[in-house]
Write a protein that holds these residues in place. Structure first.
Motif, PDB file in Angstrom:
ATOM      1  N   UNK A 164      43.832  69.278  32.145  1.00 51.25           N
ATOM      2  CA  UNK A 164      42.475  68.973  31.682  1.00 51.25           C
ATOM      3  C   UNK A 164      41.922  67.736  32.385  1.00 51.25           C
ATOM      4  N   UNK A 165      42.741  66.691  32.504  1.00 46.41           N
ATOM      5  CA  UNK A 165      42.284  65.478  33.177  1.00 46.41           C
ATOM      6  C   UNK A 165      42.020  65.738  34.652  1.00 46.41           C
ATOM      7  N   UNK A 166      42.848  66.560  35.264  1.00 45.55           N
ATOM      8  CA  UNK A 166      42.636  66.917  36.669  1.00 45.55           C
ATOM      9  C   UNK A 166      41.317  67.669  36.829  1.00 45.55           C
ATOM     10  N   UNK A 167      41.063  68.605  35.914  1.00 45.42           N
ATOM     11  CA  UNK A 167      39.808  69.358  35.963  1.00 45.42           C
ATOM     12  C   UNK A 167      38.606  68.415  35.870  1.00 45.42           C
ATOM     13  N   UNK A 168      38.674  67.444  34.961  1.00 43.41           N
ATOM     14  CA  UNK A 168      37.575  66.489  34.808  1.00 43.41           C
ATOM     15  C   UNK A 168      37.401  65.622  36.053  1.00 43.41           C
ATOM     16  N   UNK A 169      38.500  65.246  36.689  1.00 46.35           N
ATOM     17  CA  UNK A 169      38.426  64.413  37.894  1.00 46.35           C
ATOM     18  C   UNK A 169      37.717  65.159  39.023  1.00 46.35           C
ATOM     19  N   UNK A 170      38.026  66.424  39.212  1.00 44.39           N
ATOM     20  CA  UNK A 170      37.352  67.199  40.253  1.00 44.39           C
ATOM     21  C   UNK A 170      35.883  67.394  39.899  1.00 44.39           C
ATOM     22  N   UNK A 171      35.604  67.583  38.619  1.00 48.21           N
ATOM     23  CA  UNK A 171      34.220  67.729  38.164  1.00 48.21           C
ATOM     24  C   UNK A 171      33.416  66.477  38.497  1.00 48.21           C
ATOM     25  N   UNK A 172      33.998  65.303  38.240  1.00 44.92           N
ATOM     26  CA  UNK A 172      33.317  64.036  38.519  1.00 44.92           C
ATOM     27  C   UNK A 172      33.044  63.857  40.006  1.00 44.92           C
ATOM     28  N   UNK A 173      33.807  64.548  40.821  1.00 41.66           N
ATOM     29  CA  UNK A 173      33.650  64.429  42.272  1.00 41.66           C
ATOM     30  C   UNK A 173      32.868  65.591  42.874  1.00 41.66           C
ATOM     31  N   UNK A 174      32.106  66.274  42.038  1.00 40.40           N
ATOM     32  CA  UNK A 174      31.154  67.256  42.534  1.00 40.40           C
ATOM     33  C   UNK A 174      31.649  68.667  42.703  1.00 40.40           C
ATOM     34  N   UNK A 175      32.851  68.963  42.256  1.00 43.35           N
ATOM     35  CA  UNK A 175      33.403  70.311  42.376  1.00 43.35           C
ATOM     36  C   UNK A 175      32.896  71.242  41.264  1.00 43.35           C
ATOM     37  N   UNK A 176      32.787  72.507  41.587  1.00 47.28           N
ATOM     38  CA  UNK A 176      32.692  73.542  40.556  1.00 47.28           C
ATOM     39  C   UNK A 176      34.122  73.809  40.104  1.00 47.28           C
ATOM     40  N   UNK A 177      34.364  73.700  38.798  1.00 50.74           N
ATOM     41  CA  UNK A 177      35.732  73.762  38.293  1.00 50.74           C
ATOM     42  C   UNK A 177      35.931  74.989  37.410  1.00 50.74           C
ATOM     43  N   UNK A 178      36.920  75.792  37.767  1.00 55.04           N
ATOM     44  CA  UNK A 178      37.352  76.916  36.954  1.00 55.04           C
ATOM     45  C   UNK A 178      38.663  76.525  36.284  1.00 55.04           C
ATOM     46  N   UNK A 179      38.791  76.854  34.995  1.00 59.87           N
ATOM     47  CA  UNK A 179      40.008  76.495  34.278  1.00 59.87           C
ATOM     48  C   UNK A 179      40.594  77.668  33.525  1.00 59.87           C
ATOM     49  N   UNK A 180      41.844  77.980  33.806  1.00 59.83           N
ATOM     50  CA  UNK A 180      42.515  79.072  33.107  1.00 59.83           C
ATOM     51  C   UNK A 180      42.991  78.598  31.739  1.00 59.83           C
ATOM     52  N   UNK A 181      42.653  79.363  30.697  1.00 55.99           N
ATOM     53  CA  UNK A 181      43.086  79.045  29.342  1.00 55.99           C
ATOM     54  C   UNK A 181      43.334  80.339  28.583  1.00 55.99           C
ATOM     55  N   UNK A 182      44.228  80.271  27.608  1.00 57.65           N
ATOM     56  CA  UNK A 182      44.612  81.500  26.904  1.00 57.65           C
ATOM     57  C   UNK A 182      43.660  81.895  25.784  1.00 57.65           C
ATOM     58  N   UNK A 183      42.999  80.923  25.146  1.00 50.96           N
ATOM     59  CA  UNK A 183      42.280  81.227  23.907  1.00 50.96           C
ATOM     60  C   UNK A 183      40.782  80.985  24.008  1.00 50.96           C
ATOM     61  N   UNK A 184      40.046  81.679  23.135  1.00 49.61           N
ATOM     62  CA  UNK A 184      38.603  81.516  23.052  1.00 49.61           C
ATOM     63  C   UNK A 184      38.243  80.108  22.578  1.00 49.61           C
ATOM     64  N   UNK A 185      39.028  79.565  21.627  1.00 51.08           N
ATOM     65  CA  UNK A 185      38.738  78.225  21.110  1.00 51.08           C
ATOM     66  C   UNK A 185      38.848  77.174  22.205  1.00 51.08           C
ATOM     67  N   UNK A 186      39.908  77.261  23.007  1.00 52.24           N
ATOM     68  CA  UNK A 186      40.062  76.297  24.088  1.00 52.24           C
ATOM     69  C   UNK A 186      39.027  76.524  25.191  1.00 52.24           C
ATOM     70  N   UNK A 187      38.589  77.778  25.329  1.00 51.58           N
ATOM     71  CA  UNK A 187      37.538  78.060  26.304  1.00 51.58           C
ATOM     72  C   UNK A 187      36.259  77.324  25.924  1.00 51.58           C
ATOM     73  N   UNK A 188      36.001  77.199  24.622  1.00 56.26           N
ATOM     74  CA  UNK A 188      34.815  76.475  24.161  1.00 56.26           C
ATOM     75  C   UNK A 188      34.893  75.007  24.563  1.00 56.26           C
ATOM     76  N   UNK A 189      36.090  74.436  24.497  1.00 59.76           N
ATOM     77  CA  UNK A 189      36.256  73.037  24.895  1.00 59.76           C
ATOM     78  C   UNK A 189      35.989  72.864  26.381  1.00 59.76           C
TER      79      UNK A 189
END
Length: 296
Positions: free
Chosen positions: A15-40
């Motif tokens: 999650x922290x890695x995803x946020x770091x790339x986001x802060x640096x202008x990347x489009x970020x895709x994140x694999x997650x198992x659940x709908x609840x975590x997808x909302x986050x």
């Protein structure tokens, strides 16, 4: 716009890695198992890919078009999962030759050492299937030009691996603490946000550091000093701290390891310099964060 796929995007590191790339202008895709975590993930502007990591049809088409793939999956029940990911990414790399792949290993592959560990230190992994598997996977990723990050004990926010020590102090009622290992034990730590920055810098320079290994470490301290700092902040008396031999479970074996690690290679090749203060330096900040994160 550059893009990245994070496998294990709702884990502490992912999650922290995803946020770091986001802060640096990347489009970020994140694999997650659940709908609840997808909302986050949606809340944090990360595009969720819902499915298990074994649902290859869900994430491989994305891996074939992004610039970076981060493997930050923590599956401690099925060791075959990590190997299956590695096999699939080898095929993806053959198609997407410019792809930067970063694999999350761990500094436990070096085992205990009486001297400061760096990336030239020979591996001496404990007889633990989780750790031994990391060594094999590292070889796999390096052969296809991947980059290996070896985090030490992670701290910050929920605490990740360092939560063991916060929990130990919080649960103590008599001031007598037992730790696995031997007297004089060292423990190395890295803050989540510093670690995430290491992943970003490695991806940014992947063309020049492909196949390299980097230890993700900010500081090292005597374990007793860490316990005392947390206990002082928690207003817990420390009467004694004794060390005992590990029992027959993987966690106690991991906690018995003594190691002090260096980040010199990451600083030299990537320009990575940890910025967050240590647990001992600002225990109030980390203890308050840990308490509030774990009271939810």
């Amino acid at each position: 716009m550059a893009s990245v796929l994070v496998l294990g995007a709702t884990g502490a590191i992912g999650f922290e890695v995803a946020l770091e790339f986001l802060r640096n202008g990347y489009t970020v895709y994140g694999l997650t198992r659940s709908e609840d975590k997808a909302k986050e993930l949606f809340k944090n502007e990360i595009i969720p890919v819902i499915g298990a990591v074994s649902d290859f049809d869900k994430w491989i088409p994305i891996a074939e078009k992004v610039k970076v793939v981060i493997e930050a999956v923590a599956d401690f029940e099925n060791l075959a999962t990590a190997q299956s990911i590695a096999d699939k990414l080898k095929v993806v790399k053959a198609k997407n030759t410019g792809l930067a792949i970063i694999f999350t290993s761990g500094a436990l592959v070096y085992g205990s050492s009486d001297s400061v560990i760096n990336e030239t230190t020979p591996y001496n992994p404990m007889k633990n299937p989780l750790v031994e598997a990391k060594v094999q996977l590292e070889n796999h990723y390096r052969q296809i030009g991947g980059i290996v990050i070896q985090p030490v004990f992670v701290f910050g926010k929920k605490g990740s691996a360092s939560s063991i020590y916060f929990g130990l102090v919080a649960k103590n009622t008599d001031g007598n603490f037992q730790l696995y290992g031997e007297e004089g034990q060292w423990r190395s730590f890295v803050h989540l946000t510093d670690l995430a920055n290491l992943y970003y810098l490695a991806a940014s320079k992947h063309a020049s550091v492909s196949g390299e290994v980097f230890i993700g470490v900010s500081y090292y301290h005597k374990t007793v000093e860490v316990v005392r700092a947390i206990a002082k902040e928690a207003k817990k008396e420390v009467k004694s701290i004794t060390f005992v031999s590990p029992v027959e479970n993987p966690l106690s074996q991991i906690l018995s390891v003594s190691s002090a690690s260096s980040h010199q290679k990451a600083s030299t090749l990537l320009g990575w310099f940890p910025t967050q203060p240590s647990i001992i330096e600002t225990p109030t900040r980390y203890y308050n964060s840990w308490v509030n994160n774990n009271s939810q």
